[in-house]
Design a protein around this motif. Sequence first.
Motif, PDB file in Angstrom:
ATOM      1  N   HIS A  52      -5.332  12.396   2.895  1.00  0.00           N
ATOM      2  CA  HIS A  52      -5.988  11.247   3.142  1.00  0.00           C
ATOM      3  C   HIS A  52      -6.430  10.277   2.249  1.00  0.00           C
ATOM      4  O   HIS A  52      -7.540  10.098   2.070  1.00  0.00           O
ATOM      5  CB  HIS A  52      -7.272  11.955   3.943  1.00  0.00           C
ATOM      6  CG  HIS A  52      -7.070  12.435   5.336  1.00  0.00           C
ATOM      7  ND1 HIS A  52      -8.109  12.455   6.234  1.00  0.00           N
ATOM      8  CD2 HIS A  52      -6.082  12.848   5.919  1.00  0.00           C
ATOM      9  CE1 HIS A  52      -7.546  13.095   7.481  1.00  0.00           C
ATOM     10  NE2 HIS A  52      -6.118  13.162   7.282  1.00  0.00           N
ATOM     11  N   SER A  53      -5.532  10.146   1.178  1.00  0.00           N
ATOM     12  CA  SER A  53      -5.728   9.169   0.271  1.00  0.00           C
ATOM     13  C   SER A  53      -4.708   8.068   0.166  1.00  0.00           C
ATOM     14  O   SER A  53      -3.729   8.075   0.998  1.00  0.00           O
ATOM     15  CB  SER A  53      -5.537   9.995  -1.172  1.00  0.00           C
ATOM     16  OG  SER A  53      -4.329  10.613  -1.155  1.00  0.00           O
ATOM     17  N   ILE A  93      -8.104   5.162  -2.667  1.00  0.00           N
ATOM     18  CA  ILE A  93      -9.303   6.058  -1.945  1.00  0.00           C
ATOM     19  C   ILE A  93      -8.773   7.432  -2.377  1.00  0.00           C
ATOM     20  O   ILE A  93      -7.704   7.720  -1.904  1.00  0.00           O
ATOM     21  CB  ILE A  93      -9.124   5.944  -0.324  1.00  0.00           C
ATOM     22  CG1 ILE A  93      -9.928   4.420   0.025  1.00  0.00           C
ATOM     23  CG2 ILE A  93      -9.765   6.898   0.538  1.00  0.00           C
ATOM     24  CD1 ILE A  93      -9.440   3.985   1.538  1.00  0.00           C
ATOM     25  N   ASP A  95       0.902  -1.108  -0.100  1.00  0.00           N
ATOM     26  CA  ASP A  95       0.154   0.118   0.049  1.00  0.00           C
ATOM     27  C   ASP A  95       0.843   1.249  -0.042  1.00  0.00           C
ATOM     28  O   ASP A  95       2.021   1.272   0.217  1.00  0.00           O
ATOM     29  CB  ASP A  95      -1.144  -0.036   1.228  1.00  0.00           C
ATOM     30  CG  ASP A  95      -0.200  -0.067   2.607  1.00  0.00           C
ATOM     31  OD1 ASP A  95       0.698   0.861   2.605  1.00  0.00           O
ATOM     32  OD2 ASP A  95      -0.497  -0.905   3.463  1.00  0.00           O
ATOM     33  N   VAL A 142       0.253   5.267   1.459  1.00  0.00           N
ATOM     34  CA  VAL A 142      -0.715   6.458   1.703  1.00  0.00           C
ATOM     35  C   VAL A 142      -0.280   7.846   1.728  1.00  0.00           C
ATOM     36  O   VAL A 142       1.079   7.985   1.959  1.00  0.00           O
ATOM     37  CB  VAL A 142      -1.011   6.349   3.337  1.00  0.00           C
ATOM     38  CG1 VAL A 142      -1.733   4.788   3.557  1.00  0.00           C
ATOM     39  CG2 VAL A 142      -0.045   6.175   4.012  1.00  0.00           C
ATOM     40  N   ASP A 143      -1.106   8.782   1.543  1.00  0.00           N
ATOM     41  CA  ASP A 143      -0.743  10.154   1.677  1.00  0.00           C
ATOM     42  C   ASP A 143      -1.610  10.855   2.819  1.00  0.00           C
ATOM     43  O   ASP A 143      -2.521  11.188   2.676  1.00  0.00           O
ATOM     44  CB  ASP A 143      -1.291  10.670   0.074  1.00  0.00           C
ATOM     45  CG  ASP A 143      -0.658  12.014   0.024  1.00  0.00           C
ATOM     46  OD1 ASP A 143      -0.519  12.948   1.005  1.00  0.00           O
ATOM     47  OD2 ASP A 143      -0.686  12.631  -1.002  1.00  0.00           O
ATOM     48  N   PRO A 144      -0.652  11.182   3.728  1.00  0.00           N
ATOM     49  CA  PRO A 144      -1.411  11.584   4.936  1.00  0.00           C
ATOM     50  C   PRO A 144      -1.845  12.903   4.857  1.00  0.00           C
ATOM     51  O   PRO A 144      -3.080  13.582   5.293  1.00  0.00           O
ATOM     52  CB  PRO A 144      -0.220  11.837   5.966  1.00  0.00           C
ATOM     53  CG  PRO A 144       1.000  10.922   5.319  1.00  0.00           C
ATOM     54  CD  PRO A 144       0.726  10.764   3.795  1.00  0.00           C
TER      55      PRO A 144
END
Lengths: 135, 135
Positions: free
Chosen positions: B79-80, B133, B72, B74-76
């Motif tokens: 939020h994606s 997301i 995975d 994630v892009d803090p």
Amino acid sequence: MAEDSNMEEIPEAQCLELLASHFVGRVAVVAEGRPLILPVNYILEGRTVAFRTGTGTKLDAAPMGPVAFEIDEVDPMYHSGWSVVVQGVGRELTGALDAWSTTVTARHLEPWAAGAKEHWVAIAEPVFSGRRITR
Amino acid sequence: MAEDSNMEEIPEAQCLELLASHFVGRVAVVAEGRPLILPVNYILEGRTVAFRTGTGTKLDAAPMGPVAFEIDEVDPMYHSGWSVVVQGVGRELTGALDAWSTTVTARHLEPWAAGAKEHWVAIAEPVFSGRRITR
């Protein structure tokens, strides 16, 4: 062990610090004998990892069953990194009115995935382990 | 579904592209009815995810049993993020002389953790799923 000389265990106190300072992990559960693994947003309250799930999701298997949870960070440049694993039992907290459950579910946790995430699941009886690999 | 409107499925071809362009994932197996989850360095050969493990590790349960594997990102800030999951069956390749096994084990894969990692494990019968997301 000499053969694993670049790996060191992370003590529990430091595992908890790492868990407290991150917000996305992966949950593994067993469903029909097969492992499932999904990323989730989570919180740490005391020694409790908790996350929210929606009805009908793959994580329906988690409540009351054995659960593993993992966070990690890798540094490709230096071929190093760490991981922390929490093993325990999934407990549904939704609607529970005991002090512990209400403390956990009072925490703000807005999963990035939209949709109703009405179930709170906490990992009870947690066992923490962590390892760090250095070059 | 309207309630999950910010989540989209990632088609298999794109799952494979993402798997080919990363190198650390997490493997989940079932041992004595409990899920285990561990980060591993891996390679993708065709549609096959493979990794190496040491004797006596927690991943001893993986060969010949059901396995899940996840990567995975994630892009803090936004939020994606996305995740790709491979579900299949762990197959020990070590010492196998068929064309497929030798092709996989000929690939360079040096796990970051030092020590003897004499076992090659491939995920056979893979089923790919991915989700993204966006905010």
